[in-house]
Write a protein that holds these residues in place. Structure first.
Motif, PDB file in Angstrom:
ATOM      1  N   MET A   1       0.809  -1.190   0.000  1.00 49.77           N
ATOM      2  CA  MET A   1       0.000   0.000   0.000  1.00 49.77           C
ATOM      3  C   MET A   1       0.861   1.266   0.000  1.00 49.77           C
ATOM      4  SD  MET A   1      -3.321  -0.308   0.167  1.00 49.77           S
ATOM      5  CE  MET A   1      -4.665  -1.353   0.556  1.00 49.77           C
ATOM      6  N   GLN A   2       2.028   1.201  -0.521  1.00 48.71           N
ATOM      7  CA  GLN A   2       2.903   2.361  -0.554  1.00 48.71           C
ATOM      8  C   GLN A   2       2.731   3.174  -1.829  1.00 48.71           C
ATOM      9  OE1 GLN A   2       4.579   3.325   2.064  1.00 48.71           O
ATOM     10  NE2 GLN A   2       3.871   1.528   3.179  1.00 48.71           N
ATOM     11  N   GLU A   4       0.539   5.445  -4.693  1.00 47.41           N
ATOM     12  CA  GLU A   4      -0.451   6.515  -4.568  1.00 47.41           C
ATOM     13  C   GLU A   4      -1.859   5.931  -4.530  1.00 47.41           C
ATOM     14  OE1 GLU A   4       0.052   9.797  -3.992  1.00 47.41           O
ATOM     15  OE2 GLU A   4       2.133   9.165  -3.779  1.00 47.41           O
ATOM     16  N   GLY A   6      -2.688   3.023  -3.395  1.00 47.64           N
ATOM     17  CA  GLY A   6      -2.850   2.432  -2.070  1.00 47.64           C
ATOM     18  C   GLY A   6      -3.137   3.470  -1.009  1.00 47.64           C
ATOM     19  N   LYS A   7      -2.504   4.622  -1.111  1.00 45.01           N
ATOM     20  CA  LYS A   7      -2.741   5.701  -0.154  1.00 45.01           C
ATOM     21  C   LYS A   7      -4.169   6.238  -0.274  1.00 45.01           C
ATOM     22  CE  LYS A   7       2.089   7.143   0.000  1.00 45.01           C
ATOM     23  NZ  LYS A   7       3.047   8.194  -0.372  1.00 45.01           N
ATOM     24  N   ALA A   9      -6.730   4.536  -1.441  1.00 42.05           N
ATOM     25  CA  ALA A   9      -7.612   3.486  -0.941  1.00 42.05           C
ATOM     26  C   ALA A   9      -7.661   3.497   0.580  1.00 42.05           C
ATOM     27  CB  ALA A   9      -7.151   2.125  -1.449  1.00 42.05           C
ATOM     28  N   LYS A  10      -6.539   3.727   1.217  1.00 41.91           N
ATOM     29  CA  LYS A  10      -6.483   3.775   2.676  1.00 41.91           C
ATOM     30  C   LYS A  10      -7.268   4.972   3.206  1.00 41.91           C
ATOM     31  CE  LYS A  10      -3.283   3.557   6.527  1.00 41.91           C
ATOM     32  NZ  LYS A  10      -1.893   3.489   6.952  1.00 41.91           N
ATOM     33  N   MET A  11      -7.164   6.113   2.521  1.00 40.44           N
ATOM     34  CA  MET A  11      -7.912   7.296   2.951  1.00 40.44           C
ATOM     35  C   MET A  11      -9.414   7.082   2.788  1.00 40.44           C
ATOM     36  SD  MET A  11      -5.515  10.575   1.831  1.00 40.44           S
ATOM     37  CE  MET A  11      -6.423  10.799   0.363  1.00 40.44           C
ATOM     38  N   GLN A  13     -11.033   4.376   3.155  1.00 46.49           N
ATOM     39  CA  GLN A  13     -11.519   3.478   4.201  1.00 46.49           C
ATOM     40  C   GLN A  13     -11.799   4.218   5.499  1.00 46.49           C
ATOM     41  OE1 GLN A  13      -8.530   0.437   4.483  1.00 46.49           O
ATOM     42  NE2 GLN A  13      -9.321  -0.712   2.734  1.00 46.49           N
ATOM     43  N   THR A  14     -11.196   5.361   5.695  1.00 48.95           N
ATOM     44  CA  THR A  14     -11.375   6.102   6.941  1.00 48.95           C
ATOM     45  C   THR A  14     -12.526   7.101   6.877  1.00 48.95           C
ATOM     46  OG1 THR A  14      -9.788   7.794   6.270  1.00 48.95           O
ATOM     47  CG2 THR A  14      -8.924   5.898   7.495  1.00 48.95           C
TER      48      THR A  14
END
Length: 77
Positions: A1-2, A4, A6-7, A9-11, A13-14
């Motif tokens: 997830m390093q 862009e 992945g970043k 996608a992580k944002m 989820q929050t």
């Protein structure tokens, strides 16, 4: 997830998904309709007691009327 992607996608989820004002208002209307339906059942049962009608039949009749009036609202309770 390093990466862009992945970043991002992580944002995503929050992010908290809240209820829209329309959904909140529809919930209020549904609850109000359910309360009215329960009041109708109570009135029918009280009327049945006052005129000597069979209590169980009038209770079932009142519930049937309430469900027919607002079946969608009853699922909220």
């Amino acid at each position: 997830m390093q990466t862009e992607f992945g970043k991002v996608a992580k944002m995503l989820q929050t992010v908290e998904v809240g209820r829209t004002p329309l959904q909140q208002n529809l919930d209020k209307v549904g609850k109000t309709l359910a309360k009215v339906a329960l009041a109708v059942v109570a009135v029918i049962v009280l009327w049945a007691l006052s005129v000597g009608q069979p209590l169980l039949e009038m209770l079932i009749f009142g519930i049937a009327l309430a469900v027919a009036a607002c079946a969608e609202a009853l699922r909220l309770w």
